[in-house]
Design a protein around this motif. Structure first.
Motif, PDB file in Angstrom:
ATOM      1  N   ILE A   1      54.026  48.712  47.681  1.00 47.37           N
ATOM      2  CA  ILE A   1      54.116  49.686  46.606  1.00 47.37           C
ATOM      3  C   ILE A   1      52.468  49.267  46.149  1.00 47.37           C
ATOM      4  N   ASP A   2      52.545  48.275  46.188  1.00 48.05           N
ATOM      5  CA  ASP A   2      51.274  47.608  46.195  1.00 48.05           C
ATOM      6  C   ASP A   2      50.383  47.017  47.093  1.00 48.05           C
ATOM      7  N   LYS A   3      48.986  47.510  47.438  1.00 44.06           N
ATOM      8  CA  LYS A   3      48.425  47.196  48.456  1.00 44.06           C
ATOM      9  C   LYS A   3      47.882  46.063  48.749  1.00 44.06           C
ATOM     10  N   THR A   4      48.222  44.436  47.500  1.00 42.75           N
ATOM     11  CA  THR A   4      48.805  42.966  47.627  1.00 42.75           C
ATOM     12  C   THR A   4      49.039  43.258  49.766  1.00 42.75           C
ATOM     13  N   TYR A   5      50.341  43.448  49.769  1.00 48.27           N
ATOM     14  CA  TYR A   5      51.201  43.472  50.747  1.00 48.27           C
ATOM     15  C   TYR A   5      49.847  43.113  51.868  1.00 48.27           C
ATOM     16  N   LEU A   6      48.763  43.743  52.207  1.00 45.09           N
ATOM     17  CA  LEU A   6      48.143  43.423  53.220  1.00 45.09           C
ATOM     18  C   LEU A   6      47.648  42.222  52.807  1.00 45.09           C
ATOM     19  N   ARG A   7      47.579  41.561  51.854  1.00 39.29           N
ATOM     20  CA  ARG A   7      47.179  40.254  52.429  1.00 39.29           C
ATOM     21  C   ARG A   7      48.266  38.975  52.283  1.00 39.29           C
ATOM     22  N   ASP A   8      49.037  39.770  52.607  1.00 40.17           N
ATOM     23  CA  ASP A   8      50.215  38.582  53.358  1.00 40.17           C
ATOM     24  C   ASP A   8      50.551  39.338  54.640  1.00 40.17           C
ATOM     25  N   LEU A   9      50.607  40.464  54.831  1.00 44.64           N
ATOM     26  CA  LEU A   9      50.080  40.464  56.671  1.00 44.64           C
ATOM     27  C   LEU A   9      48.446  39.829  57.104  1.00 44.64           C
ATOM     28  N   GLU A  10      47.578  39.889  56.722  1.00 44.96           N
ATOM     29  CA  GLU A  10      46.692  39.098  56.973  1.00 44.96           C
ATOM     30  C   GLU A  10      47.232  37.666  57.111  1.00 44.96           C
ATOM     31  N   SER A  11      47.688  36.720  56.136  1.00 48.27           N
ATOM     32  CA  SER A  11      48.482  35.906  56.178  1.00 48.27           C
ATOM     33  C   SER A  11      49.008  35.101  57.188  1.00 48.27           C
ATOM     34  N   ARG A  12      49.727  36.266  58.414  1.00 48.95           N
ATOM     35  CA  ARG A  12      50.353  36.663  59.357  1.00 48.95           C
ATOM     36  C   ARG A  12      49.947  36.297  60.135  1.00 48.95           C
ATOM     37  N   GLY A  13      48.256  36.793  59.937  1.00 50.08           N
ATOM     38  CA  GLY A  13      47.851  36.506  61.663  1.00 50.08           C
ATOM     39  C   GLY A  13      47.276  38.445  61.490  1.00 50.08           C
ATOM     40  N   ILE A  14      47.871  39.582  61.359  1.00 48.31           N
ATOM     41  CA  ILE A  14      47.753  40.362  60.814  1.00 48.31           C
ATOM     42  C   ILE A  14      45.844  41.046  61.367  1.00 48.31           C
ATOM     43  N   GLU A  15      45.330  41.529  61.722  1.00 45.47           N
ATOM     44  CA  GLU A  15      44.032  42.055  61.170  1.00 45.47           C
ATOM     45  C   GLU A  15      44.494  42.619  60.522  1.00 45.47           C
ATOM     46  N   ILE A  16      42.829  43.263  59.674  1.00 44.27           N
ATOM     47  CA  ILE A  16      43.577  44.005  58.297  1.00 44.27           C
ATOM     48  C   ILE A  16      41.191  44.508  57.889  1.00 44.27           C
ATOM     49  N   VAL A  17      41.470  45.328  57.811  1.00 46.84           N
ATOM     50  CA  VAL A  17      39.571  45.615  57.443  1.00 46.84           C
ATOM     51  C   VAL A  17      40.081  44.496  56.365  1.00 46.84           C
ATOM     52  N   PRO A  18      38.267  44.402  55.941  1.00 47.81           N
ATOM     53  CA  PRO A  18      38.191  43.211  55.064  1.00 47.81           C
ATOM     54  C   PRO A  18      38.132  43.315  54.193  1.00 47.81           C
ATOM     55  N   SER A  19      38.008  42.575  52.763  1.00 49.90           N
ATOM     56  CA  SER A  19      38.845  43.618  51.390  1.00 49.90           C
ATOM     57  C   SER A  19      38.808  41.806  50.503  1.00 49.90           C
ATOM     58  N   ILE A  20      38.064  42.984  49.463  1.00 53.01           N
ATOM     59  CA  ILE A  20      38.067  42.183  48.006  1.00 53.01           C
ATOM     60  C   ILE A  20      38.900  42.848  47.289  1.00 53.01           C
ATOM     61  N   TRP A  21      39.777  41.427  47.022  1.00 55.95           N
ATOM     62  CA  TRP A  21      40.703  41.817  45.584  1.00 55.95           C
ATOM     63  C   TRP A  21      40.195  41.852  43.777  1.00 55.95           C
ATOM     64  N   GLU A  22      40.284  42.567  43.797  1.00 58.11           N
ATOM     65  CA  GLU A  22      39.575  42.127  42.257  1.00 58.11           C
ATOM     66  C   GLU A  22      40.863  42.993  41.052  1.00 58.11           C
ATOM     67  N   ASP A  23      40.956  42.102  39.867  1.00 57.65           N
ATOM     68  CA  ASP A  23      41.918  43.093  38.124  1.00 57.65           C
ATOM     69  C   ASP A  23      41.180  43.729  37.702  1.00 57.65           C
ATOM     70  N   THR A  24      40.202  43.363  37.059  1.00 58.57           N
ATOM     71  CA  THR A  24      39.587  44.381  36.751  1.00 58.57           C
ATOM     72  C   THR A  24      37.978  44.409  37.307  1.00 58.57           C
ATOM     73  N   PHE A  25      37.455  45.718  36.325  1.00 59.96           N
ATOM     74  CA  PHE A  25      35.928  45.784  37.298  1.00 59.96           C
ATOM     75  C   PHE A  25      34.437  45.190  36.500  1.00 59.96           C
ATOM     76  N   SER A  26      34.129  44.570  36.886  1.00 63.31           N
ATOM     77  CA  SER A  26      32.869  43.911  36.161  1.00 63.31           C
ATOM     78  C   SER A  26      31.729  44.291  36.529  1.00 63.31           C
ATOM     79  N   ILE A  27      30.621  45.004  35.359  1.00 67.02           N
ATOM     80  CA  ILE A  27      29.426  45.079  36.068  1.00 67.02           C
ATOM     81  C   ILE A  27      28.603  44.260  36.352  1.00 67.02           C
ATOM     82  N   GLU A  28      28.450  43.037  36.039  1.00 69.55           N
ATOM     83  CA  GLU A  28      27.294  42.340  36.350  1.00 69.55           C
ATOM     84  C   GLU A  28      28.563  42.141  38.125  1.00 69.55           C
TER      85      GLU A  28
END
Length: 291
Positions: free
Chosen positions: A91-118
């Motif tokens: 249900i949360d797209k962070t599952y992609l990180r799990d699959l990447e750690s198992r050797g699956i190529e995913i679209v390069p991704s940055i994960w953020e908890d909150t938005f920062s203007i800076e």
């Protein structure tokens, strides 16, 4: 007749849903199917032998309430498909990180908890891209998804700050092959490969969903694509009744995983005339094998 519920939403009026194509093949196997909204508080889940999560395409508006309903179904005598543990993970797209750690190529991704203007401008640098995609980690149907060019990024600042003030999100480079070629979706019922479609956005858009003008075409997947889909399928535990795996071709001519859909994907039964019968066969054997 044995009773099966397809978990849906209050109204599918503005959506393209093809699950009705399953009704007759399932009836031939002895199953009566009823579409039930996940928001219906009066339903007794014990009256169904199986509840299949199919088209609750508004769940992202209240994921906590949705998950509570799934827990209620799981506590009933009904069998929930796909399984609750799979849905909780998917249900949360962070599952992609799990699959990447198992050797699956995913679209390069940055994960953020909150938005920062800076920090916002650095996304383009980190992803080495002049164009990025920003979307919530819990989302469906391209809701709250932004395609942003570096030269225009300032005009989105206020909107993003408000939307993602306390909402996790994912940032990815825009993948040109989405518009140049399309997005590939592979479908599996149990461990049975069913079919593959290519989804392309309408002109001047990047969203491939039909509701946004996306076009569909059944295709024969390349060998590498089939192998990748199978590799991902074999990593899933518990095994899913249905799986949709979405890929995009990279600039290096490999395939990167866009999404692994285990909750409410359209399975596009309209694109393969044999797929409804194929699903009904797998479903019936799937339930029989557990009894």
């Amino acid at each position: 007749m044995r009773k099966c519920a397809f978990l849906s939403m209050d109204s599918l009026e503005n959506f393209d849903c093809y699950d009705h194509l399953l009704f007759n093949p399932l009836a031939d196997k002895g199953w009566a199917v009823e579409e039930v909204s996940w928001r219906d508080k009066q339903v007794d889940w014990n009256q169904f032998e199986v509840v299949v999560v199919r088209s609750p395409w508004d769940y992202q508006k209240d994921p906590e309430a949705f998950f509570k309903v799934l827990q209620e179904i799981d506590r009933s005598t009904a069998r929930l498909e796909n399984k609750l543990d799979l849905i909780k993970w998917n249900i949360d797209k962070t599952y992609l990180r799990d699959l990447e750690s198992r050797g699956i190529e995913i679209v390069p991704s940055i994960w953020e908890d909150t938005f920062s203007i800076e920090q916002y401008p650095r996304f383009f640098e980190e992803l080495s891209s002049s164009e990025i995609i920003i979307k919530p980690t819990i989302s469906a149907g391209a809701d709250d998804t932004f395609r942003i060019k570096r030269k225009d990024h300032k005009q989105y600042t206020d909107q993003l700050a408000k939307l993602f003030e306390q909402r996790p999100f994912i940032v990815q480079p825009f993948m040109p092959h989405i518009v140049e070629e399309g997005e590939f979706s592979l479908f599996y019922f149990g461990d049975t490969y069913s079919h593959t479609i290519l989804k392309t956005p309408e002109q001047n858009d990047f969203r491939v969903q039909e509701e946004h003008g996306g076009r569909l075409k059944k295709v024969e997947p390349e060998k590498e694509l089939r192998s990748l889909g199978q590799e991902i399928l074999e990593q899933l535990n518990p095994a899913p009744l249905y799986t949709r795996v979405d890929f995009v071709r990279t600039e290096q001519d490999s395939f990167a995983l866009m999404e692994l859909e285990l909750i409410e994907p359209s399975l596009y039964f309209n694109m393969d005339p044999e797929s409804p019968q194929r699903f009904a066969e797998v479903f019936h054997n799937w339930v029989q094998g557990s009894n």
